[in-house]
Each structure stands twice: as C-alpha cells, then as structure tokens.
Design an enzyme around this catalytic site. Structure first.
Site, short mmCIF file in Angstrom:
data_model
loop_
_atom_site.label_atom_id
_atom_site.label_comp_id
_atom_site.label_asym_id
_atom_site.label_seq_id
_atom_site.Cartn_x
_atom_site.Cartn_y
_atom_site.Cartn_z
CE1 TYR A 171 0.95 1.54 -1.18
CE2 TYR A 171 -0.32 2.82 -2.75
CZ TYR A 171 0.26 2.68 -1.49
OH TYR A 171 0.14 3.70 -0.58
CE LYS A 175 -1.20 1.18 1.43
NZ LYS A 175 -0.81 1.10 2.85
#
Ligand code: NAI
Length: 303
Positions: A171, A175
């Site tokens: 993640y 991001k």
C-alpha cells in the site's frame, strides 16, 4: 449557483466511504457525477453493482444528476470505460477523482506476491490508468481549443505512503507512487490548463475500521452527543470540491492532508544539508563525515 455548475466528474470507489462523500459533495456543488465502484469486499475480492447504484439514488433524491458504473479501475480497458461513461453520457469530463482501493496488510517478510501485486494494481495502476484516459481527453480538448474544459485530477494517497508505515509495504509503495504521479501530472499537464493534486485523508470508513493501523483510534460511530465528528468522511470532501473548481487553477502538484477541521500541506521530498569535498568520497571519509548531514536514524512518521 454551485461552484461546479455544468461540470462533469468521475469518482472512483464512490460506492462507500470517502468516495461516496466526494460524489455527494461534487453533485451538491453542481457537477454531474459518474459514481464508479466495483462493489467488492474489503480485501478487493468480489463485485456488486449495488453500492454505486445506491449512491446514484442518493444523489438523484437530493436533486443532483449521476450515473453508476461498476467497472474496475485496475484494468486498462475497464478503466477507459469509466471515463467514457462520462463523455458518452454528458459529452465532457472536467474532474477525475482517483479514490478506489483496498488493503492487504502484511509485514514484508510474510507478504505474498499476490498481496503485493493486487494492492499496487488497484491503487497505483488504477490511478495511472484512469488518470491517463483523463489526460488524453484533457490534452485533446486543449489542442482542439476547447477553453471550457479545465481538467482537474485529484488522487488519493496516504500517510502510510509518505511516511512508510510498517505492515503496509504494498500500500505504501503504491501511495508513494501516486504522490510522485501527482507531481508528474502537475508538470506535464500545466500547459493544457490541467491541475493535479492529491489528498491524504484521515476518516472513518470500512477500510480504516478494518485496519489494525487505524481501527480503535476513530470510534466506530459519530459522537452520540452530536459534537463535531472529527472522523466523518464528509470532512474531507469540501477540499475535493474546491480543488476541482475553477478557483483552484493555481494549485497543482501538491499533497494535502485533511482530518476533521484541520488541513495541512505536505512539503515534498526536499534536499537537506550537503557536504561537498570536491573529489570522490572514500568509505573512510564517509564514515568520518556522513553524520554532518544530520540525524540519520529512522525519520519520524509524519502525523
Ligand atoms: P472504502 O473501503 O470505504 O472505499 C473504497 C471503495 O473502493 C470501496 O467501495 C470499494 O468497493 C472500491 N474499490 C475497490 N477496488 C476497486 C476497483 N478495482 N475498482 C473500482 N472500485 C474499487 O475505503 P475508504 O477509506 O473510503 O478509502 C478511499 C480511499 O482513501 C482509498 O484510496 C484509501 O486508500 C484512501 N485513504 C483512506 C484513509 C482513511 O482514513 N479512510 C486514509 C488514507 C487513505
């Protein structure tokens, strides 16, 4: 007069949580909205057209205009169908909000290839793919001299991606990549009148209530006494509306964080102190002098 009257927006992952709030706020500000959501489970498996349709129903009930779309952001062709839905229905696209995603948290030494790939695919590739089709449209409109279209791209990052949260390698990598993409798009698209910004939100949602990183700090429900709900997803959406507006034409390439009533801007990766010895370093000289650059232990998490 709404701030976005006459404009057309796409919001991905808008069947729940933050995306739903953004879609409702954009519609209230006058935009027509493609409410996209694959409608799957919290780990990204499965699909359902219901969440997107329910938000469309809400928007229409409130007097707005919206259509549902249940395509995945994570595939090249299906992401194009999301953007085409706006253009085919209303003949234009002004605002692209990249918001869809899910988590598969795991420490790096336990993370599978699939867990890495799926999360990077939905967030980073999904944002790139939707952003790419939007950029093609904005570029073509600018080349054709259509001054009515002032493209706006608003993507979604996370403190995890900018500060490197343990347990979220997939993640955080995605991001962090979206934060970089935002700056690339800010630079590439400026001459076509397009801005690109990102938000790092903090709000209660299926995602945060289900994550060991955030569950417990947000409270499962709004305060019972009716006091300001700091963790409401709706606290994030006014910034999305503002960044999407003509008034924000001079704001691009930035990452904002919003929580409750607090807004802050991240200072992007910047260069710190330097030491220049005017010749090639040796390892011994590095050992002697590298700490002149400052404290080189693990940087603090940016909260
Ligand atoms: P959520 O789980 O409530 O909403 C995410 C939505 O994306 C879901 O409705 C889901 O069905 C949809 N989705 C998942 N995969 C999709 C795909 N392939 N195509 C289309 N739609 C898909 O979570 P939340 O919190 O609203 O998250 C929204 C965004 O905000 C995410 O990008 C998340 O990473 C980001 N974020 C949220 C934070 C928070 O505090 N809630 C913190 C930092 C980032």
């Amino acid at each position: 007069m709404g701030m976005l009257d006459g404009k057309v927006a796409v919001v991905t992952g808008a069947g729940r949580g933050l995306g739903r709030a953004h879609a409702l706020f954009l519609a209230k500000a006058g935009a027509k909205v493609v409410v996209n959501d694959l409608g799957g489970a919290a780990d990204g498996t499965g699909a359902s057209a219901t969440p997107a349709q329910e938000v469309v129903n809400e928007i229409k009930k409130a007097g707005g205009d919206a259509i549902a779309n249940a395509d995945s952001v994570a595939e090249w062709d299906s992401s194009k169908r999301i953007i085409d839905a706006a253009i085919n229905k209303w003949g234009r696209l002004d605002i692209m909000v990249n918001n869809a995603g899910f988590l598969r948290d795991r420490m790096t030494f336990k993370m599978s290839e699939e867990e890495f790939d799926m999360v990077v695919k939905v967030h980073l590739k999904g944002t790139f793919a939707c952003g790419r089709w939007a950029c093609i449209y904005f570029y073509e409109q600018s080349k054709a001299g259509n001054a009515l279209i002032k493209g706006r791209i608003i993507s979604t990052v996370s403190h995890a991606g900018l500060g490197g949260n343990a347990g979220q390698a997939n993640y955080a990598a995605a991001k962090g990549g979206i934060a970089a993409l935002t700056m690339v798009w800010g630079r590439e698209m400026a001459k076509y009148g397009v801005t690109a910004n990102a938000i790092a939100p903090m709000a209660r949602s299926r995602m945060t209530l289900g994550s060991s990183t955030t569950a417990g700090i947000m409270g499962e429900k709004p305060p019972a006494d009716g006091s300001f709900d700091v963790w409401a997803p709706e606290n994030i959406s006014p910034l999305v509306v503002y960044l999407a507006s003509d008034q924000a034409a001079d704001i691009t390439g930035h990452v904002f964080t919003v929580m409750g009533g607090k807004i802050q801007v991240f200072i992007p990766w910047t260069l710190g102190k330097s030491v220049d010895i005017g010749k090639r370093w040796t390892e011994q000289e590095l050992h002697k002098r590298i700490r002149e650059l400052g404290d080189l232990s693990m940087p603090p998490f940016p909260y």
